[in-house]
Scaffold this active site. Structure first.
Site, mmCIF file in Angstrom:
data_model
loop_
_atom_site.group_PDB
_atom_site.id
_atom_site.type_symbol
_atom_site.label_atom_id
_atom_site.label_comp_id
_atom_site.label_asym_id
_atom_site.label_seq_id
_atom_site.Cartn_x
_atom_site.Cartn_y
_atom_site.Cartn_z
ATOM 1 N N ALA B 72 0.803 -1.217 0.000
ATOM 2 C CA ALA B 72 0.000 0.000 0.000
ATOM 3 C C ALA B 72 0.842 1.275 0.000
ATOM 4 C CB ALA B 72 -0.946 -0.003 1.199
ATOM 5 N N ASN B 152 -6.767 3.263 9.974
ATOM 6 C CA ASN B 152 -6.084 2.100 10.558
ATOM 7 C C ASN B 152 -6.034 2.124 12.085
ATOM 8 O OD1 ASN B 152 -4.402 4.290 9.373
ATOM 9 N ND2 ASN B 152 -2.803 3.384 10.637
ATOM 10 N N GLN B 180 -7.174 -0.854 4.842
ATOM 11 C CA GLN B 180 -7.820 -1.489 5.993
ATOM 12 C C GLN B 180 -9.239 -1.952 5.681
ATOM 13 O OE1 GLN B 180 -6.365 -2.417 8.658
ATOM 14 N NE2 GLN B 180 -4.484 -1.221 8.612
ATOM 15 N N HIS B 202 -0.838 -8.025 2.843
ATOM 16 C CA HIS B 202 -0.538 -8.537 4.188
ATOM 17 C C HIS B 202 -1.566 -8.137 5.243
ATOM 18 C CE1 HIS B 202 1.326 -5.045 6.427
ATOM 19 N NE2 HIS B 202 1.515 -4.585 5.202
ATOM 20 N N CYS B 327 5.362 6.627 24.041
ATOM 21 C CA CYS B 327 6.438 5.724 24.407
ATOM 22 C C CYS B 327 6.565 4.558 23.443
ATOM 23 C CB CYS B 327 6.221 5.187 25.810
ATOM 24 S SG CYS B 327 6.559 6.429 27.050
#
Ligand SMILES: Cc1ncc(COP(=O)(O)O)c(C=O)c1O
Lengths: 138, 403
Positions: B72, B152, B180, B202, B327
């Site tokens: 994509a 997504n 998606q 994928h 994080c």
């Protein structure tokens, strides 16, 4: 990126979680960080008349490394005098917890929290001294 | 310890039936699909053509309109840069939105350095851009509108048919990054007025490094300036020897996704709703991000107030999810998608995306609920923000020492 065993241990079994009475004369409170930055640490110390830290507590909003850094800091300050506690460096925390470079800011925050708590209790003591003087000169 | 994979929007495992279909093209049928003069080439070409049909069928296109890519990211670049360069004479303005995938944002940003102008629409709090916003943004010199089919991170689905017909009315090309949505919800390029569409294998139980872009051939005939030059494969739009096993896998994955969509979308949505209900029942102070209804059946994005996302992931370490927390990203910035919804950065730091898939079971979901509830309670016990909130102080209005 995997966490070190020590970080995991502090995360799963945090030492000294809790809160003390923030307005008690022998308690110093340090609150550092901000929610929108992703970490907030509150670290509190209880100090005896000889300036020795007899207890410490923390609460932390942040990643596992931030939790571990503050948990470790409470362990390290206990039993030290205020001056000795001021010697704690973030680099020692990094080493002990094997923090990767992206997590160094967590250790910096823990050092800041210790300093802020010490400054807070010192300020309370100075104010108490000043109050005593005004009382005695009356 | 069990392992639960709830990160299917990041990638999916290759479905065994897909792998079976691919293997002969690594072994005995290893030919180059561009070899026109011997059996090896013919067999490979035949397989590629079949895969083209399989992918086209999912979106109601003709097989001639399918161009193979490496996924994509390449598909989005091919469409956006290709239109920009081919239609530069007509205009140099494009419309997109702030919460697109980086594979759309970055080519658009690149175009801004090349003399193009881009209008970056702000989504509403559910992640939706409205038809009126698009209408207001379109100008005389607009050549392309690029809006993702479904997001997504939060799963919100755009009003694609309405935007498509607006683009038709205005004579502007319409590209959608359907990475998606493809194979998860119905798509019809004709009924929806889509001119260009991106998919990736994928995300639908096919192999990594394979995908396609749909390029409309009539009404209007869309022309693209290639971004990769060479032997003139794929109508000159994408040169390079085809990854035949990857293409075959992409086709097989598309066919299975289409076949199973009616049952799978219902089954997965039910599990997702069970997950939300279970969390909501046992935890206070959680919010769902994204649109409550116009959302992919497999995606649930939740902010767990007063705790940080990465620490929660650490507490559920045998469950694979992802977080909008700073994080977890290399940049130390929280998710720009959640920030883009205007909900405050603290909600982004506290967010977890659960994305379910074909291999998710009810046991997985029930286990996840238990684990998350336990970890959230553990973390709130040590959260100064939770403590403040319990004492009636709103942490978002308190004074903080920023660093
Ligand atoms: C919406 C969206 N667009 C593009 C991509 C990039 O896809 P690929 O990994 O095939 O390049 C992804 C996947 O991360 C995605 O979710």
């Amino acid at each position: 990126m995997a966490y070190s065993d020590k970080v995991v241990d502090h995360y799963q079994h945090p030492r000294n979680v809790g809160s003390m009475n923030q307005s008690a004369p022998d308690v110093g409170t340090g609150i550092v960080g901000a929610p929108e930055c992703g970490d907030v640490m509150k670290l509190q110390i209880q100090v005896d008349d000889d300036n020795r830290i007899i207890d410490a507590k923390f609460k932390t909003f942040g990643c596992g490394s931030a939790i571990a850094s503050s948990s470790l800091a409470t362990e390290w300050v206990k039993g030290r005098t205020l001056d000795q506690a001021l010697q704690i460096r973030n680099t020692e925390i990094v080493k002990e917890l094997a923090l990767p470079p992206v997590k160094i800011h967590c250790s910096v925050l823990a050092e800041d929290a210790v300093r802020a708590a010490i400054a807070d209790v010192k300020k309370k003591r100075e104010r108490a001294e000043a109050d005593k003087e005004t009382v005695s000169t009356k | 310890m069990r392992a639960v994979y709830l990160d299917n929007n990041a990638t999916t495992p290759v479905e065994p039936r897909v792998l079976e279909a691919m293997l002969p093209y690594y072994r005995e049928h290893f030919g180059n699909a561009a070899s026109r003069n011997h059996r090896y080439g013919w067999i490979a070409e035949e397989a590629v053509d079949k895969a083209r049909e399989q992918v086209a069928k999912v979106i109601g296109a003709s097989s001639k309109e399918i161009i193979w890519t490496s996924g994509a990211t390449e598909g989005n670049n091919t469409a956006i840069l290709g239109v920009a360069r081919m239609y530069a004479e007509k205009g140099k303005h494009m419309v997109t939105c702030k919460i697109e995938h980086k594979a759309v944002i970055d080519p658009c940003k690149f175009l801004e350095t090349q003399g193009y102008e881009v209008t970056w629409l702000d989504p509403d709090q559910t992640g939706c851009v409205s038809v009126d916003q698009v209408r207001d943004a379109i100008r005389e010199d607009t050549i392309l509108v690029s809006l993702m089919f479904a997001n997504n991170e939060i799963g919100t689905i755009h009003p694609i048919p309405e935007i498509g017909s607006l683009c038709k009315e205005k004579g502007v090309l319409f590209h959608t990054d359907a990475t998606q949505a493809f194979g998860k919800i119905p798509i019809d390029v004709e009924a929806m007025g889509i001119d260009l569409l991106t998919m990736s294998a994928h995300k639908i139980y096919g192999p990594k490094g394979a995908g396609a872009v749909y390029v409309r051939r009539r009404k209007p005939r869309v022309r693209l300036q290639p971004i990769i030059y060479g032997g003139g494969h794929e109508r000159g739009i994408r040169s390079g020897t085809l990854n035949v096993p990857g293409v075959v896998g992409c086709g097989a994955a598309a066919e299975i996704a289409l076949q199973e969509m009616p049952t799978e979308s219902v089954r997965i949505a039910r599990l997702r709703d069970r997950l939300w209900a279970g969390l909501n029942e046992q935890l206070s102070d959680i919010t769902m991000n994204g649109h409550p209804e116009h959302r992919l059946p497999n995606t649930l994005n939740v902010s767990f107030l007063y705790i940080e996302g990465e620490s929660l992931m650490m507490g559920i370490s045998d469950i694979a999810v992802s977080s909008g927390s700073a994080c977890t990203s290399a940049s130390l910035e929280p998710s720009y998608v959640l920030k883009g919804l205007g909900l405050g950065e603290d909600l982004a730091h506290s967010s977890i995306r659960f994305s379910l898939g074909r291999f998710t079971t009810q046991e997985d979901i029930d286990y996840t609920i238990d684990q998350v509830v336990e970890a959230v309670n553990h973390l709130r016990e040590m959260s100064p923000l939770y403590e403040m909130a319990q004492a009636g102080v709103d942490p978002s209005t308190a004074e903080w020492q920023r660093h």
